[in-house]
Scaffold this motif. Structure first.
Motif, short mmCIF file in Angstrom:
data_model
loop_
_atom_site.label_atom_id
_atom_site.label_comp_id
_atom_site.label_asym_id
_atom_site.label_seq_id
_atom_site.Cartn_x
_atom_site.Cartn_y
_atom_site.Cartn_z
N PRO A 77 0.83 -1.22 0.00
CA PRO A 77 0.00 0.00 0.00
C PRO A 77 0.86 1.26 0.00
O PRO A 77 1.77 1.42 0.80
CB PRO A 77 -0.79 -0.12 1.31
N GLY A 78 0.56 2.15 -0.92
CA GLY A 78 1.22 3.45 -0.94
C GLY A 78 2.51 3.52 -1.74
O GLY A 78 2.97 4.62 -2.07
N PHE A 79 3.11 2.37 -2.08
CA PHE A 79 4.40 2.44 -2.77
C PHE A 79 4.25 3.09 -4.14
O PHE A 79 5.14 3.83 -4.57
CB PHE A 79 5.04 1.07 -2.92
N GLY A 80 3.16 2.81 -4.84
CA GLY A 80 2.96 3.40 -6.16
C GLY A 80 2.96 4.91 -6.13
O GLY A 80 3.58 5.57 -6.98
N PHE B 116 5.64 7.48 -7.68
CA PHE B 116 5.23 8.55 -8.58
C PHE B 116 5.79 9.90 -8.14
O PHE B 116 6.34 10.66 -8.94
CB PHE B 116 3.70 8.61 -8.64
N ALA B 117 5.66 10.20 -6.84
CA ALA B 117 6.15 11.48 -6.33
C ALA B 117 7.65 11.61 -6.52
O ALA B 117 8.16 12.68 -6.90
CB ALA B 117 5.79 11.62 -4.85
N PRO C 293 11.97 2.09 4.15
CA PRO C 293 11.83 0.83 4.90
C PRO C 293 10.58 0.79 5.78
O PRO C 293 10.20 -0.30 6.22
CB PRO C 293 13.12 0.79 5.76
N ASN C 294 9.96 1.93 6.09
CA ASN C 294 8.70 1.93 6.82
C ASN C 294 7.52 1.62 5.90
O ASN C 294 6.42 1.30 6.36
CB ASN C 294 8.44 3.29 7.48
N VAL D 35 1.48 14.94 -3.15
CA VAL D 35 1.27 13.49 -3.20
C VAL D 35 1.70 12.83 -1.90
O VAL D 35 0.99 11.98 -1.34
CB VAL D 35 2.01 12.88 -4.41
N ILE D 36 2.88 13.18 -1.40
CA ILE D 36 3.37 12.57 -0.16
C ILE D 36 2.49 12.95 1.02
O ILE D 36 2.29 12.15 1.95
CB ILE D 36 4.84 13.00 0.10
N THR D 37 1.88 14.14 0.99
CA THR D 37 0.98 14.54 2.07
C THR D 37 -0.16 13.55 2.24
O THR D 37 -0.60 13.27 3.36
CB THR D 37 0.41 15.95 1.78
N ARG D 38 -0.63 12.98 1.14
CA ARG D 38 -1.78 12.09 1.17
C ARG D 38 -1.39 10.63 1.40
O ARG D 38 -2.25 9.75 1.45
CB ARG D 38 -2.54 12.20 -0.15
N LEU D 39 -0.09 10.38 1.55
CA LEU D 39 0.40 9.01 1.70
C LEU D 39 0.29 8.55 3.15
O LEU D 39 0.63 9.29 4.07
CB LEU D 39 1.87 8.96 1.26
N ARG D 40 -0.19 7.32 3.35
CA ARG D 40 -0.27 6.73 4.69
C ARG D 40 0.94 5.84 4.92
O ARG D 40 1.15 4.87 4.19
CB ARG D 40 -1.56 5.92 4.85
N VAL D 41 1.71 6.17 5.93
CA VAL D 41 2.93 5.42 6.25
C VAL D 41 2.90 5.04 7.73
O VAL D 41 2.64 5.90 8.58
CB VAL D 41 4.20 6.25 5.96
N ALA D 42 3.16 3.77 8.01
CA ALA D 42 3.17 3.30 9.39
C ALA D 42 4.56 3.54 9.99
O ALA D 42 5.41 2.65 9.99
CB ALA D 42 2.81 1.82 9.45
#
Length: 423
Positions: free
Chosen positions: A19-22, A26-27, A139-140, A195-202
Motif C-alpha cells: 500500500p502506498g508504494f505506487g 510517482f512522487a 523501509p517503513n 502526493v506525499i501529504t496524502r500518503l499513509r505510512v506506518a
C-alpha cells in the motif's frame, strides 16, 4: 498483510501489493524529472548567462552539497528522533519556493553568481533534510525482502527522468531559457509534496515527552555503525572516493563538451540522456545480478564499469564520432550506476536497525557530499591548471583505485541474505 504475504502475492510484481508504494514512486519520479532539468539549467545559466569560469562552476556545484558536510551528521540524529513523512513534505514545499526565486531574480535582472550560489546553498540545506528522511522512510513502507526491488524501481524512474529531463532540458533551455526550465522543477516539487501529504505510512511511534538524549553519543553511535561494520565500512570508503572523482567530472564535463569540443547544449543534453538509457538498463538487471552474483560482487562489477565509461570521455574529439564516443561513455557509466545504486541502498537499509536508519543514511550521504564539496572545485582548479583532458585521466585513475580497493575487501562476499539476518 505480513511481509511474506506481500512477497508471495502477485509474485511477478509484488510491489503492487504494498500500500502506498505506487504513489511514493510517482512522487519521487516527478521531482527527479524536474531535478535533472535544473541540474543542466543551473550550469548553463551560470556558464552562458553569467559567464562563470570552470572554478566558479565548481563552487556552484559545491554550494549544493556544502550543507551535507556541515550539518549532515546532526541531521541524521534529528531525523531519527522524529517522524519522517512531515520532513519530506515540508522540504518539498520549501525547495519549490527557493527554486522559484531564481527565475524571479533573473526576470528583474538582479541575478548574479553570488546570489545564485546563495540560493543553491539554501536549496542544498533543505535537500539534506529531505534526502535523509526520504531514504529512511522507504523501509517503513516496504518490507525488507522487497527493498532491493523497491530501490531498483526508484532507480529506474530516476533513469527515465534523466533521459526525459536531459533531452527536455536542452530543448526547454533553447526555446524558453534556463530560468524558465528551473521554474518547471519548482512545480515538480510542489506536486511531489502534495502526493506525499496524502500518503499513509506506518512510522514508529514518537513519545510526546521523549527522554533526554545526548546528541554527541547518538552521533558517535551512527559513525560506529557505519565505519566499524565489516561490510558497510569498505563499501562506504570506496563510495566516498567514487563521489570525489565523479564530482570532478561533473564540474568540467559541460566545459569539455561545449567549450573544448564545440558541441551545443542539445548535444550536451543528448549525451546525458543516453546515459539515462544506460541507467534504465542497469537498474532493470540489478536485482538479477545481485541474486546471481551476490550483492557484493554485483556492486563491484558496477564500479569497474564506471571506470570503463569514464575512460572513454577523454578519448572524444569534435565531430559526429566524438559525440558517439561521449554517448557510449555516458551509457556505460550510467549503466554502472543503475546496477550499483539500488543494490547499495538496499544493503544499507537491510542491515541497519530502524532506530539507526537516519544516522546511517546521513553519515554515508554526508561524507559522499563532503567528497562532492571537495571534488567539484578541485576538478575545476585542476582543469584550469593542466587542462580538461588530463584532469579527466586523473579522475579515471582515481575511480580505478577505489574499485580496486573494494574488490580486495571483504565486501566482495556480501550477500543480501546475510544483511537481513544481521539486522
Amino acid at each position: 498483510m505480513s511481509a511474506e504475504d506481500v512477497v508471495r502475492s502477485r509474485s511477478r510484481y509484488p510491489l503492487l501489493a504494498v500500500p502506498g508504494f505506487g504513489w511514493f514512486w510517482f512522487a519521487d519520479g516527478v521531482s527527479i524529472f524536474g531535478t535533472y532539468i535544473t541540474a543542466q539549467a543551473l550550469r548553463l545559466l551560470a556558464l552562458l548567462t553569467l559567464g562563470a569560469s570552470s572554478f566558479e562552476l565548481g563552487v556552484l556545484r559545491a554550494a549544493q552539497w556544502l550543507p551535507y558536510l556541515l550539518f549532515g551528521l546532526v541531521a541524521g540524529v534529528l531525523i531519527d528522533r522524529y517522524r519522517r513523512k512531515p520532513v519530506v513534505v515540508a522540504a518539498d514545499f520549501i525547495r519549490a519556493a527557493v527554486l522559484a526565486l531564481i527565475p524571479l531574480a533573473a526576470a528583474v535582472q538582479v541575478l548574479t553568481m553570488p546570489l545564485l550560489v546563495g540560493l543553491v546553498l539554501v536549496f542544498g540545506a533543505v535537500s539534506l533534510a529531505y534526502d535523509v528522511a526520504h531514504q529512511s522512510l522507504l523501509p517503513n513502507l516496504v518490507p525488507p525482502p522487497l527493498l532491493t526491488r523497491a530501490n531498483a524501481r526508484l532507480e529506474q524512474s530516476a533513469a527515465v527522468a534523466q533521459v526525459g529531463g536531459q533531452v527536455g532540458a536542452g530543448l526547454l533551455i533553447k526555446l524558453l531559457g534556463a530560468p524558465a526550465a528551473i521554474l518547471i522543477d519548482a512545480v515538480s516539487y510542489l506536486i511531489s509534496g502534495v502526493v506525499i501529504t496524502r500518503l499513509r505510512v506506518a512510522e514508529r511511534a514518537i513519545p510526546a515527552q521523549p527522554p533526554p538524549r545526548d546528541m554527541g553519543s547518538e552521533l558517535r553511535e551512527g559513525l560506529r555503525w557505519v565505519y566499524r561494520h565489516r561490510m558497510l565500512a569498505p563499501l562506504s570508503w570506496a563510495t566516498h572516493a567514487w563521489f570525489l572523482c565523479t564530482s570532478m567530472v561533473a564540474t568540467i564535463y559541460v566545459v569539455f563538451v561545449v567549450s573544448d569540443l564545440g558541441f551545443d547544449a542539445a548535444i550536451y543534453g543528448l549525451t546525458l540522456a543516453v546515459g539515462g538509457v544506460g541507467a534504465v538498463v542497469g537498474s532493470s538487471i540489478a536485482v538479477g545480478l545481485g541474486t546471481r552474483l551476490g550483492i557484493g560482487k554485483a556492486i563491484i562489477l558496477g564500479r569497474w564499469l564506471a571506470v570503463v565509461g569514464y575512460a572513454s570521455i577523454p578519448l572524444a574529439h569534435s565531430g559526429a564520432g566524438g559525440a558517439l564516443v561521449l554517448c557510449a561513455g555516458q551509457f556505460v557509466f550510467w549503466l554502472s550506476v543503475g546496477i550499483d545504486s539500488p543494490l547499495e541502498m538496499a544493503y544499507g537499509q537491510s542491515v541497519t536497525p530502524d532506530r539507526l536508519m537516519g544516522r546511517m543514511r546521513a553519515t554515508i550521504r554526508s561524507m559522499n557530499r563532503a567528497a562532492l564539496v571537495i571534488g567539484a572545485p578541485l576538478g575545476g582548479a585542476l582543469a584550469l591548471w593542466c587542462g580538461q583532458r588530463p584532469t579527466l585521466w586523473i579522475v579515471v585513475a582515481g575511480i580505478a583505485a577505489a574499485a580496486l580497493g573494494l574488490t580486495g575487501s571483504q565486501f566482495r562476499h556480501a550477500r543480501l541474505e546475510e544483511s537481513s539476518s544481521n539486522r
